[in-house]
Design a protein around this motif. Structure first.
Motif, PDB file in Angstrom:
ATOM      1  N   PHE A 310     -96.360   3.878  28.310  1.00  0.00           N
ATOM      2  CA  PHE A 310     -96.660   2.735  27.414  1.00  0.00           C
ATOM      3  C   PHE A 310     -95.912   2.887  26.098  1.00  0.00           C
ATOM      4  CE2 PHE A 310    -100.998   2.088  29.538  1.00  0.00           C
ATOM      5  CZ  PHE A 310    -100.483   1.098  30.365  1.00  0.00           C
ATOM      6  N   ASP A 311     -95.941   4.110  25.564  1.00  0.00           N
ATOM      7  CA  ASP A 311     -95.280   4.344  24.280  1.00  0.00           C
ATOM      8  C   ASP A 311     -93.775   4.079  24.411  1.00  0.00           C
ATOM      9  OD1 ASP A 311     -95.513   5.346  21.510  1.00  0.00           O
ATOM     10  OD2 ASP A 311     -94.122   6.863  22.261  1.00  0.00           O
ATOM     11  N   TYR A 312     -93.221   4.577  25.493  1.00  0.00           N
ATOM     12  CA  TYR A 312     -91.770   4.428  25.709  1.00  0.00           C
ATOM     13  C   TYR A 312     -91.395   2.950  25.890  1.00  0.00           C
ATOM     14  CZ  TYR A 312     -87.152   5.579  27.669  1.00  0.00           C
ATOM     15  OH  TYR A 312     -85.800   5.700  27.899  1.00  0.00           O
ATOM     16  N   ALA A 313     -92.272   2.198  26.522  1.00  0.00           N
ATOM     17  CA  ALA A 313     -91.968   0.776  26.773  1.00  0.00           C
ATOM     18  C   ALA A 313     -91.741   0.014  25.473  1.00  0.00           C
ATOM     19  CB  ALA A 313     -93.098   0.142  27.580  1.00  0.00           C
ATOM     20  N   HIS A 314     -92.344   0.492  24.366  1.00  0.00           N
ATOM     21  CA  HIS A 314     -92.111  -0.157  23.061  1.00  0.00           C
ATOM     22  C   HIS A 314     -90.814   0.326  22.423  1.00  0.00           C
ATOM     23  CE1 HIS A 314     -95.958  -2.189  22.925  1.00  0.00           C
ATOM     24  NE2 HIS A 314     -96.508  -1.078  23.391  1.00  0.00           N
ATOM     25  N   LYS A 315     -90.307   1.448  22.883  1.00  0.00           N
ATOM     26  CA  LYS A 315     -89.155   2.069  22.216  1.00  0.00           C
ATOM     27  C   LYS A 315     -87.847   1.872  22.968  1.00  0.00           C
ATOM     28  CE  LYS A 315     -91.992   5.615  20.033  1.00  0.00           C
ATOM     29  NZ  LYS A 315     -92.560   6.951  20.156  1.00  0.00           N
ATOM     30  N   ARG A 316     -87.942   1.491  24.213  1.00  0.00           N
ATOM     31  CA  ARG A 316     -86.747   1.348  25.040  1.00  0.00           C
ATOM     32  C   ARG A 316     -86.409  -0.145  25.189  1.00  0.00           C
ATOM     33  NH1 ARG A 316     -82.265   4.028  26.609  1.00  0.00           N
ATOM     34  NH2 ARG A 316     -81.607   3.428  28.699  1.00  0.00           N
ATOM     35  N   PHE A 317     -85.191  -0.488  24.877  1.00  0.00           N
ATOM     36  CA  PHE A 317     -84.753  -1.883  24.960  1.00  0.00           C
ATOM     37  C   PHE A 317     -83.830  -2.090  26.153  1.00  0.00           C
ATOM     38  CE2 PHE A 317     -85.970  -4.142  21.020  1.00  0.00           C
ATOM     39  CZ  PHE A 317     -86.689  -3.118  20.439  1.00  0.00           C
ATOM     40  N   ALA A 318     -83.982  -3.218  26.804  1.00  0.00           N
ATOM     41  CA  ALA A 318     -83.046  -3.598  27.873  1.00  0.00           C
ATOM     42  C   ALA A 318     -82.961  -5.126  27.887  1.00  0.00           C
ATOM     43  CB  ALA A 318     -83.540  -3.092  29.217  1.00  0.00           C
ATOM     44  N   PHE A 319     -81.799  -5.641  28.075  1.00  0.00           N
ATOM     45  CA  PHE A 319     -81.585  -7.091  28.136  1.00  0.00           C
ATOM     46  C   PHE A 319     -82.239  -7.813  26.962  1.00  0.00           C
ATOM     47  CE2 PHE A 319     -81.465  -5.421  32.477  1.00  0.00           C
ATOM     48  CZ  PHE A 319     -80.170  -5.768  32.830  1.00  0.00           C
ATOM     49  N   GLY A 320     -82.028  -7.251  25.751  1.00  0.00           N
ATOM     50  CA  GLY A 320     -82.402  -7.952  24.531  1.00  0.00           C
ATOM     51  C   GLY A 320     -83.848  -7.839  24.091  1.00  0.00           C
ATOM     52  N   ALA A 321     -84.652  -7.024  24.737  1.00  0.00           N
ATOM     53  CA  ALA A 321     -86.062  -6.920  24.323  1.00  0.00           C
ATOM     54  C   ALA A 321     -86.614  -5.565  24.737  1.00  0.00           C
ATOM     55  CB  ALA A 321     -86.872  -8.032  24.994  1.00  0.00           C
ATOM     56  N   PRO A 322     -87.696  -5.113  24.057  1.00  0.00           N
ATOM     57  CA  PRO A 322     -88.317  -3.875  24.528  1.00  0.00           C
ATOM     58  C   PRO A 322     -88.883  -4.071  25.940  1.00  0.00           C
ATOM     59  CG  PRO A 322     -89.626  -4.872  22.760  1.00  0.00           C
ATOM     60  CD  PRO A 322     -88.387  -5.699  22.895  1.00  0.00           C
ATOM     61  N   LEU A 323     -88.941  -2.981  26.675  1.00  0.00           N
ATOM     62  CA  LEU A 323     -89.483  -3.067  28.047  1.00  0.00           C
ATOM     63  C   LEU A 323     -90.903  -3.629  28.031  1.00  0.00           C
ATOM     64  CD1 LEU A 323     -88.306   0.362  29.501  1.00  0.00           C
ATOM     65  CD2 LEU A 323     -87.381  -1.910  30.022  1.00  0.00           C
ATOM     66  N   SER A 324     -91.613  -3.352  26.935  1.00  0.00           N
ATOM     67  CA  SER A 324     -93.006  -3.819  26.848  1.00  0.00           C
ATOM     68  C   SER A 324     -93.106  -5.339  26.839  1.00  0.00           C
ATOM     69  CB  SER A 324     -93.666  -3.257  25.591  1.00  0.00           C
ATOM     70  OG  SER A 324     -92.933  -3.652  24.455  1.00  0.00           O
ATOM     71  N   GLU A 325     -91.981  -6.037  26.689  1.00  0.00           N
ATOM     72  CA  GLU A 325     -92.023  -7.503  26.728  1.00  0.00           C
ATOM     73  C   GLU A 325     -91.444  -8.072  28.019  1.00  0.00           C
ATOM     74  OE1 GLU A 325     -90.198  -8.983  23.152  1.00  0.00           O
ATOM     75  OE2 GLU A 325     -91.584  -7.816  21.900  1.00  0.00           O
ATOM     76  N   LYS A 326     -90.986  -7.207  28.902  1.00  0.00           N
ATOM     77  CA  LYS A 326     -90.379  -7.682  30.151  1.00  0.00           C
ATOM     78  C   LYS A 326     -91.481  -7.924  31.186  1.00  0.00           C
ATOM     79  CE  LYS A 326     -86.132  -7.585  28.930  1.00  0.00           C
ATOM     80  NZ  LYS A 326     -85.451  -8.881  28.810  1.00  0.00           N
ATOM     81  N   PRO A 327     -91.568  -9.157  31.688  1.00  0.00           N
ATOM     82  CA  PRO A 327     -92.703  -9.484  32.578  1.00  0.00           C
ATOM     83  C   PRO A 327     -92.857  -8.528  33.767  1.00  0.00           C
ATOM     84  CG  PRO A 327     -91.507 -11.472  31.975  1.00  0.00           C
ATOM     85  CD  PRO A 327     -90.726 -10.323  31.410  1.00  0.00           C
ATOM     86  N   LEU A 328     -91.747  -8.127  34.381  1.00  0.00           N
ATOM     87  CA  LEU A 328     -91.897  -7.283  35.564  1.00  0.00           C
ATOM     88  C   LEU A 328     -92.292  -5.848  35.199  1.00  0.00           C
ATOM     89  CD1 LEU A 328     -91.808  -6.836  38.555  1.00  0.00           C
ATOM     90  CD2 LEU A 328     -89.309  -6.766  38.477  1.00  0.00           C
ATOM     91  N   HIS A 329     -91.791  -5.362  34.067  1.00  0.00           N
ATOM     92  CA  HIS A 329     -92.203  -4.029  33.623  1.00  0.00           C
ATOM     93  C   HIS A 329     -93.703  -4.056  33.284  1.00  0.00           C
ATOM     94  CE1 HIS A 329     -90.977   0.010  32.477  1.00  0.00           C
ATOM     95  NE2 HIS A 329     -91.826  -0.067  31.472  1.00  0.00           N
ATOM     96  N   ARG A 330     -94.141  -5.107  32.628  1.00  0.00           N
ATOM     97  CA  ARG A 330     -95.564  -5.242  32.282  1.00  0.00           C
ATOM     98  C   ARG A 330     -96.418  -5.298  33.549  1.00  0.00           C
ATOM     99  NH1 ARG A 330     -96.954  -7.118  27.349  1.00  0.00           N
ATOM    100  NH2 ARG A 330     -98.488  -8.597  28.139  1.00  0.00           N
TER     101      ARG A 330
END
Ligand SMILES: Cc1cc2nc3c(=O)[nH]c(=O)nc-3n(C[C@H](O)[C@H](O)[C@H](O)COP(=O)(O)OP(=O)(O)OC[C@H]3O[C@@H](n4cnc5c(N)ncnc54)[C@H](O)[C@@H]3O)c2cc1C
Length: 552
Positions: A310-330
């Motif tokens: 969860f912590d990493y999802a806020h810190k890692r960016f891919a395709f213009g947004a943090p992973l924490s905002e990517k619908p499939l990662h969520r």
């Protein structure tokens, strides 16, 4: 140049909504207030000092020195800095002792499991010696052997690190860890003392001061009944091994901080714990405790993986947004969280029942339920831990596969959970035995299980039919398999037991969701229950036994 911020951990108690919400439900407010300080402290240690040392200690492993410079056999084990610190923190913070001090009656077992849950993921499976220590204390206390109780138990449950002992559990031999009735170790009575002769093939935490083990007194019949449960101390008063040779340490996939040894016992003095026979039955109290620890460790490793992810999802960016905002990662994380929440509820429910059994506040019905749920919980959560750890690594991409992130160890250590303390298949067969404990009627055990499930979901409109349908399928399978005979029962036992585990997890999640909605105005547990159900509860399926013959 781009720099990636690594994942970090905060206070592992304060950050854990799952644990805090659960404790708020099961503990009276004054009890929670009283013990919360100990959990905040353990959460702090787990997220800071212990975690930092764990990362720094990554490449260290225990060592075995068999000979001294002068040719004397010493078989000395050197532990790593993390384990030395873990031993002190475990004893000072009562990670075993809390369950025996019983400051809060049966709920002390829940308190102790919460401490173990916070402590375990930062100490590279120091939970292993603690589980066996806890199991040995429980077994000795129940044995009625006052001399051994007086000798060993105060050491096993002390908070003083200088007095603290850990215990080993030496069952597995070359002939098998599942079928321990084949044990070859012999106990010979020599000048009024029993001495053990044989080889033990897996003995974890070999640095422990005592062990409980199985051996066959000379003249006893073959099989499990002819074995006796023995107590032994590994070293004499001068610190020399008591006719025990450590042949080597195992070179293992994971649990690499745990010194797991192969031993030769060559006249090791030992004493009966309880009787000259029935060793397998007499060691059962130890296994119930180590299986509980296995489940608590499973959920604690799942939770650690997700905390980092969860912590990493806020810190890692891919395709213009943090992973924490990517619908499939969520979506991926939500599924893993639901699986973890479900496993958590089952492991801690078994802790509640264990606590009530220890303080003798358990009804016969709930004692039967505990007997069934102990193997069911161990086998279900062990499998979930491996699945979640594997997925967690993938949520980090390549970093999850790289050793110095400290992540791969989560998967390697989780992989032992379905193997030791009874494999999935062995515990699935034990579940069938558990269902008929007492009166040889599998259906009585299942009826008790059903009523426990239905009491959790009775007024939950959406959940009730899901649980009912899975229960009916399990009951139908059991009826048909009983009619078809023993081979059919055994062949389907794993799918059946895993289904029971998932049904109970779902029911407990639903129960918690109702409470959480009413008392915390929180919808998370309800969402976890829905997602868990969508992932599949009923694993019984429709399998044709003929296909097994065709395939093999
Ligand atoms: C890291 C580690 C530490 C350990 N520490 C200890 C320790 O401290 N003390 C100790 O006593 N043991 C310890 N063990 C041993 C562990 O408990 C055993 O490995 C385990 O119980 C399985 O026994 P086994 O290895 O002999 O496998 P086997 O018993 O040979 O089993 C092999 C396979 O057969 C399956 N199987 C067996 N019987 C049946 C059946 N009737 N029906 C269907 N399938 C079946 C099993 O599920 C398994 O998949 C440790 C193991 C590991 C990996």
């Amino acid at each position: 140049m781009f720099e990636q911020t690594p994942p970090t951990l905060g206070n592992q108690y304060s950050d854990d909504l799952l644990l805090r919400s659960y404790l708020a439900r099961v503990l009276p407010p004054d009890v929670l207030r009283d013990l919360e300080e100990s959990l905040v402290e353990m959460g702090r240690l787990a997220g800071s000092e212990l975690y930092e040392l764990q990362l720094a200690d990554r490449l260290n492993e225990p060592t075995l020195t068999q000979w001294d410079a002068w040719g004397n056999r010493i078989d000395k084990i050197e532990l790593t800095p993390l384990w030395r610190l873990a031993e002190r923190i475990a004893s000072e913070n009562g990670v075993v002792a809390t369950a025996y001090e019983q400051k809060h009656g049966s709920l002390s077992r829940v308190h102790q499991c919460a401490l173990a849950y916070l402590f375990t993921p930062s100490t590279d499976i120091y939970s292993c010696p603690l589980a066996m220590t806890d199991g040995a204390a429980r077994t000795l206390l129940g044995s009625g052997n006052q001399a051994l109780i007086d000798r060993a138990v105060p050491h096993l449950i002390t908070r003083d690190p200088k007095e603290f002992w850990t215990a080993g559990q030496w069952m597995t031999e070359l002939t098998g860890g599942s079928d321990v009735g084949l044990t070859e170790t012999i106990a010979k009575e020599e000048s009024g003392v029993f001495r053990l002769y044989g080889r033990k093939w897996f003995t974890s935490a070999i640095s422990s001061q005592m062990a409980l083990t199985l051996a066959r007194p000379e003249g006893n019949p073959p099989g499990g009944r002819g074995l006796a449960l023995f107590y032994l101390e590994t070293r004499d008063e001068l610190g020399r091994p008591q006719n025990i040779q450590i042949n080597r340490l195992k070179d293992k996939l994971g649990t690499r901080k745990v010194p797991t040894a192969e031993l030769t016992l060559d006249g090791t003095p030992a004493q009966f714990v309880k009787a000259a026979t029935d060793g397998v039955r007499n060691i059962a109290p130890l296994l119930n405790i180590t299986r509980l620890w296995n489940g608590i460790s499973a959920v604690s490793l799942m939770r650690r993986g997700l905390a980092l992810s969860f912590d990493y999802a806020h810190k890692r960016f891919a395709f213009g947004a943090p992973l924490s905002e990517k619908p499939l990662h969520r979506d991926t994380l939500a599924t893993l969280l639901a699986e973890t929440a479900a496993a958590f509820q089952l492991a801690f429910y078994v802790a509640e029942l264990t606590g009530r059994s220890e303080t003798r506040e358990i009804s016969d019905d709930d004692a039967l339920l505990l007997r069934v749920l102990t193997p069911v919980m161990k086998l279900t959560t062990g499998k979930q831990a491996v699945m979640v750890a594997s997925e967690v690594l993938e949520t980090f991409g390549g970093a999850g596969y790289v050793e110095d992130t400290g992540l791969p160890v989560l998967l390697r250590d989780s992989q032992v959970l379905p193997i030791w303390e009874g494999t999935t298949n062995v515990l699935a067969l034990d579940t069938l035995r558990a269902l008929q404990s007492g009166d040889n009627d599998l259906k009585r055990g299942l009826a008790r299980f059903e009523s426990a499930v239905m009491s959790c979901v009775e007024d939950a409109a959406g959940a009730n039919p899901i649980a009912r349908s899975a229960l009916d399928h399990a009951a139908n399978w059991l009826n048909e398999a009983m009619r078809a005979g023993q081979p059919a029962l055994e062949a389907g036992a794993r799918r059946f037991s895993l289904t029971l585990g998932r049904i109970m997890e779902f029911a407990l999640l639903v129960k918690h969701a109702k409470w959480s909605k009413e008392h915390e105005h929180d919808e998370r547990a309800a969402a976890a229950a829905r997602r868990f159900a969508a992932s599949g509860i009923d694993l019984i399926g429709e399998y044709d036994d003929q296909d097994v013959n065709a395939l093999l």
